[in-house]
Design an enzyme around this catalytic site. Structure first.
Site, PDB file in Angstrom:
ATOM      1  N   ASP A 327      13.536  10.421 -28.096  1.00  0.00           N
ATOM      2  CA  ASP A 327      13.184  11.925 -27.572  1.00  0.00           C
ATOM      3  C   ASP A 327      13.890  12.829 -28.726  1.00  0.00           C
ATOM      4  O   ASP A 327      14.922  12.655 -29.093  1.00  0.00           O
ATOM      5  CB  ASP A 327      13.553  12.151 -26.243  1.00  0.00           C
ATOM      6  CG  ASP A 327      12.771  11.538 -25.279  1.00  0.00           C
ATOM      7  OD1 ASP A 327      11.711  11.225 -25.552  1.00  0.00           O
ATOM      8  OD2 ASP A 327      13.318  11.328 -24.184  1.00  0.00           O
ATOM      9  N   ASP A 632      13.972  10.656 -20.176  1.00  0.00           N
ATOM     10  CA  ASP A 632      14.575  10.984 -19.054  1.00  0.00           C
ATOM     11  C   ASP A 632      13.898  11.371 -18.094  1.00  0.00           C
ATOM     12  O   ASP A 632      14.439  11.009 -16.743  1.00  0.00           O
ATOM     13  CB  ASP A 632      15.422  12.173 -19.909  1.00  0.00           C
ATOM     14  CG  ASP A 632      14.512  13.231 -20.408  1.00  0.00           C
ATOM     15  OD1 ASP A 632      13.447  13.145 -20.330  1.00  0.00           O
ATOM     16  OD2 ASP A 632      14.941  14.228 -21.174  1.00  0.00           O
ATOM     17  N   ASP A 636       8.638   8.996 -17.504  1.00  0.00           N
ATOM     18  CA  ASP A 636       8.961   8.158 -18.784  1.00  0.00           C
ATOM     19  C   ASP A 636       9.078   6.641 -18.245  1.00  0.00           C
ATOM     20  O   ASP A 636       9.123   5.806 -19.081  1.00  0.00           O
ATOM     21  CB  ASP A 636      10.169   8.660 -19.580  1.00  0.00           C
ATOM     22  CG  ASP A 636       9.938  10.012 -20.191  1.00  0.00           C
ATOM     23  OD1 ASP A 636       8.813  10.324 -20.729  1.00  0.00           O
ATOM     24  OD2 ASP A 636      10.958  10.745 -20.561  1.00  0.00           O
TER      25      ASP A 636
HETATM   26 MG    MG Z   1      12.679  18.135 -22.278  1.00  0.00          MG
END
Ligand code: MG
Ligand code: ADP
Length: 884
Positions: A327, A632, A636
């Site tokens: 990410d 997170d 996901d």
């Molecule tokens: Mg975010």
């Protein structure tokens, strides 16, 4: 008696002596904790320490040895019998302590990754371990959380929960706060209750805890739940299989030694005891156990580097990782948002100031502006209203509690002088929370004059198509093509400067308008854009470069605008000149096969949703990559599960994502992934090191006996000596190898092939060649000194010392893939100390008179030692030059 779901919130508060706005007092908490105990489900029982100790002796060969010793004792060989008993006992203790250590570090891991809960106590929100939650606590749960205890909901903001763990029903249930009067409702129909262990899939809520631990619905069925069993890692499994072959080989060779020995005229009883000792020494039955110890020691080192391993197998897989999909926001960047520019009334505005400090001014070009600039106050107020964060001061510094994106909007509003109190004159009718799929958040408010309106903020490309009007300096007008082009140019302009873009829009609502999301979020009035800066973390650039050198590709994945992502990727040297950026829309049009064809050139995936992440993982895996994927949010979890190494965020991650992951980053930092991979590679190399050491030692031990029997010589080593070598010489240094530092170039090699065997990369040859030479030089030492049995004890002592010294020198060779001359032997102080203590123990059994009859040793002269040292250096230095 009425059930919790039938009671009004006031009654619940009265019964539990708590006020929702304040929470419990510390005193109440302590009293209730004593009364009800910790908030945990009593799961599987722990194995008792005594049992672990006894387990060390259940090994078949050890039992045979004990039986053989008993026979020796009955035959009058008391000294031998006692010595062997003592050695076996010490061995058992060592095994016990190793296992305890491994067990303890795994226990500690469990604690570190234990779930947390948000509770209100003494009027303040705090984050505590879920196990410390007590009845009466006021708790707050967000999407992605597991509910820490059974709660009666007192406020629900669009909360939905998934209760399949309890009810088997996997469709989410919407929760509310009003009492239900019906009797005898099943848990799934108690819509104002949240149950321990179920997960929040959407929205957030506040509730009062009405039951903890075993006094919960989950607690009642806890006994039915499957207990978690430790699954062996792939390497442990491979070694267990390999172990069977090695045991067979060792047994065959030992048998050969015994048969040849008896044939050559050695007493049967003597050969039997020697054979059994040899089998105990040479059978690497302890390998899988030492591997587990090495893995768990490695896990502890990883904790120090802020990575928590949830599945031991991840330690191995980490070393094979060839792609890291990370990410951007929060992992590669600081997640410290600051609004730097605005687009409003067709103009670009800029804001000064850094971080969350409320110091800064607004400018149009060079001219400072204030609250009277048209629409500015409205835009900032709306940003503050459509918001879930709060800003607070501690020791003169500003902090944000909640989403940093939201926090930045509050700070921006405060810079213009808008205070939080303004927000209090609005009543919240409904909130549609932000998630990465929707990429927007909405809130419906009612002002003092009972007028209702909607505020939506989110990704500009999502909001723009849902807007039909635009706010201009002199009021609302129709959103025309020209406005759109203008706004799109402004978005691009911000994104190219690496700013994260958020748009804000509104819509007046009639009193009786439907509150359905699809109906609401359209035909809105577009107000303006925020451009937020989120600086990259300092360490990340270096970490990406190191990964690249280690043959690991780093891929950025973000819900952000493609241009923002690209600008930051370039900043981090992540995107090569010919590297591609793909966005969510392009991904939608591609099949997994099409994606697979181009994926090796793609470095940035922008404007993706969590579902895309799964596709990305699959495409990389189809290409044969071992993929690490971070995440997170709750959405996901599927991608994290599908990846080879699922990584979740310790700070911003949700419980559900953490449960799906095999590694948790305590600091959410990309650089920690690199550190963990580095450690993963090192642990695997260390395991190779001691496998190499132990097996080469065993080969040497068996061969010296076999050669001697074939040459019709007396026994070069007596049983106690063999057991001694196994215990003191093999055990300690092998453990120290498990703690060895990495070779300098571990992060400059490519990732390990996950299918590679234990003996690959020349390990098998190294083991056999060193083993043979160790066997030969030990035999030579014996032949040169035993003098046709005239000085048998002398010869045996020299052979014993030679074997020990050869192994203790060889252990330093095992640290090096190439040649012993490549590394400084004093780097690993554990190893130096373990070798030194082994040498001292050797000297004690040779020179301390009372021990001499027990170990069948005698004094050695300086000339003997010259011979011993000269011979024992050969196996190591011979190969140090050939580098094979
Ligand atoms: Mg975010
Ligand atoms: P990432 O974490 O990779 O940056 P997200 O899925 O969190 O991606 O965000 C995607 C987009 O959604 C952002 O670029 C932003 O425009 C918008 N966004 C992010 N956070 C919020 C929020 N709290 N409220 C509204 N919109 C948001």
């Amino acid at each position: 008696m009425k059930k919790w779901y039938q009671l009004d919130i006031e009654r619940v508060e009265q019964k539990l002596h708590v006020v929702t706005s304040k929470g419990l007092t510390q005193k109440q908490v302590e009293k209730r904790r004593k009364e009800f105990g910790p908030n945990v489900l009593e799961g599987s029982k722990k194995v008792s320490k005594g049992l672990i100790f006894l387990k060390q002796f259940q090994d078949f060969m050890v039992l045979v040895l004990l039986a053989a010793t008993l026979i020796a004792g009955m035959l009058g060989e008391y000294i031998d019998a006692i010595a062997i008993m003592v050695i076996v006992l010490i061995n058992g203790f060592i095994g016990y302590f190793q296992e305890q250590k491994a067990e303890n570090s795994l226990e500690k891991l469990k604690e570190l990754s234990a779930p947390m809960a948000n509770v209100l106590r003494e009027g303040k929100w705090e984050k505590i371990a879920s196990k410390d939650v007590v009845t009466g606590d006021v708790v707050r749960v967000y999407s992605g959380d597991r509910i820490p205890a059974d709660i009666r909901i007192v406020q629900s903001n669009g909360m939905e929960t998934e209760e399949s763990a309890l009810t088997g029903e996997s469709l989410p249930v919407a929760k509310h706060a009003t009492a239900i009067s019906s009797d005898d409702l099943d848990p799934q129909d108690q819509l104002n209750m949240g149950f321990k262990g179920t997960m929040v899939t959407r929205g957030h809520a506040i509730g009062i805890v009405v039951g903890t631990g075993m006094h919960t619905v989950m607690g009642q069925i806890a006994s039915l739940m499957a207990s978690t069993k430790k699954v062996p890692t792939p390497l442990e499994r491979k070694l267990a299989e390999l172990g069977k072959i090695l045991i067979f080989l060792a047994l065959m060779l030992t048998l050969l030694v015994v048969i040849v020995g008896i044939y050559q005229g050695h007493p049967v009883y003597q050969m039997f005891l020697a054979g059994v000792s040899l089998a105990v020494a040479a059978i690497p039955e302890g390998l899988p156990a030492i591997v587990t110890v090495a893995l768990s020691l490695g896990v502890q080192r990883m904790i120090r580097k802020r990575a928590i391993v949830r599945k031991l197998s991840a330690v191995e897989t980490l070393g094979c990782a060839s792609v890291i999909c990370s990410d951007k926001t929060g992992t590669m960047t600081e997640n410290q948002m600051t609004v730097k520019s605005l687009f409003l009334n067709g103009k670009n505005l800029s804001v000064t100031g850094d971080g969350y400090d409320v110091i800064g001014d607004y400018y149009v070009q060079e001219r400072k502006i204030d609250r009277h600039f048209p629409n500015l106050e409205m835009m900032l107020l709306y940003g503050m209203l459509c918001n879930n964060a709060s800003l607070f001061v501690r020791k003169g510094k500003y902090y944000v509690d909640g989403d940093p994106t939201d926090g930045a909007l509050i700070v921006a509003a405060r810079k213009l002088g808008l205070s939080m109190e303004l927000a209090e004159s609005f009543r919240i009718i409904k909130e549609i929370p932000f998630d990465s799929d929707r990429k927007r958040m909405s809130i419906i408010l009612e002002d003092e004059n009972k007028r209702r309106f909607l505020i939506t903020k989110g990704a500009p490309e999502v909001l723009l198509p849902r807007s039909s009007y635009v706010m201009e300096a002199n009021g609302r007008t129709l959103l025309k093509h020209a406005n759109k082009t203008n706004i799109e140019a402004a978005i691009d302009h911000m994104a190219e400067k690496a700013l994260r873009t958020i748009a804000i829009s509104m819509k007046p609502l009639s009193k009786n308008a439907s509150l359905d999301a699809d109906f609401l979020e359209k035909d809105m009035t577009f107000i303006g854009l925020f451009g937020m800066m989120d600086p990259p973390r300092k360490e990340v650039k270096g970490a990406i470069a190191e990964c690249q050198a280690a043959g690991i590709k780093t891929v950025m994945i973000t819900g952000d605008h493609a241009k923002t992502a690209k600008a930051i990727a370039e900043n981090l040297n992540l995107l090569p000149n010919d590297g591609k950026v793909i966005d969510g829309q392009q991904l939608n049009r591609m099949s997994v096969d099409e994606l697979e064809a181009v994926i090796d050139d793609v470095y940035v995936f922008a404007r993706v949703t969590p579902a895309h992440k799964l596709k990305i993982v699959q495409a990389f895996q189809a290409k044969g990559h071992v993929v690490a994927m971070t995440g997170d949010g709750i959405n996901d979890a599927p991608a994290i599960k599908a990846s080879d190494i699922g990584i979740s965020m310790g700070i911003s991650g949700t419980d559900v994502t953490k449960e799906a992951s095999s590694l948790i980053l305590m600091d959410d930092n990309f650089a920690t992934i690199k550190a963990a991979i580095n450690e993963g590679r090192n642990i695997y190399e260390n395991i190779r090191k001691f496998i190499r050491y132990l097996l080469a030692s065993n080969v040497g031990e068996i061969l010296v006996m076999l050669f001697a029997m074939l040459l019709a010589l007396p026994l070069p080593l007596v049983p106690v000596q063999i057991l001694w070598v196994n215990l003191v010489t093999d055990g300690l240094p092998a453990m120290a190898l498990g703690l060895d530092q990495a070779e300098k170039d571990v992060m400059r090699r490519g990732p390990r092939n996950p299918r590679e065997g234990v003996f690959s990369r020349g390990l098998g040859f190294k083991i056999v060649s060193r083993g043979i030479v160790i066997g030969i030089i030990t035999l030579i030492a014996f032949i040169l000194t035993y003098d046709h049995s005239a000085h048998l004890v002398h010869g045996q002592t020299v052979a014993f010392a030679t074997l020990v010294m050869a192994q203790l020198i060889h252990v330093f060779d095992c640290r090096c893939e190439q040649s012993i001359f490549d590394r400084n032997p004093f780097e690993n102080m554990y190893l130096v100390l373990s070798v030194l203590s082994s040498i001292i123990l050797l000297l004690i059994v040779i020179y301390w008179q009372p021990l001499q009859p027990i170990f069948h040793t005698t004094f050695l002269s300086g000339r003997d030692w010259l011979l011993i040292l000269g011979l024992s250096a050969i196996p190591t230095f011979l190969f140090g030059f050939t580098k094979k």
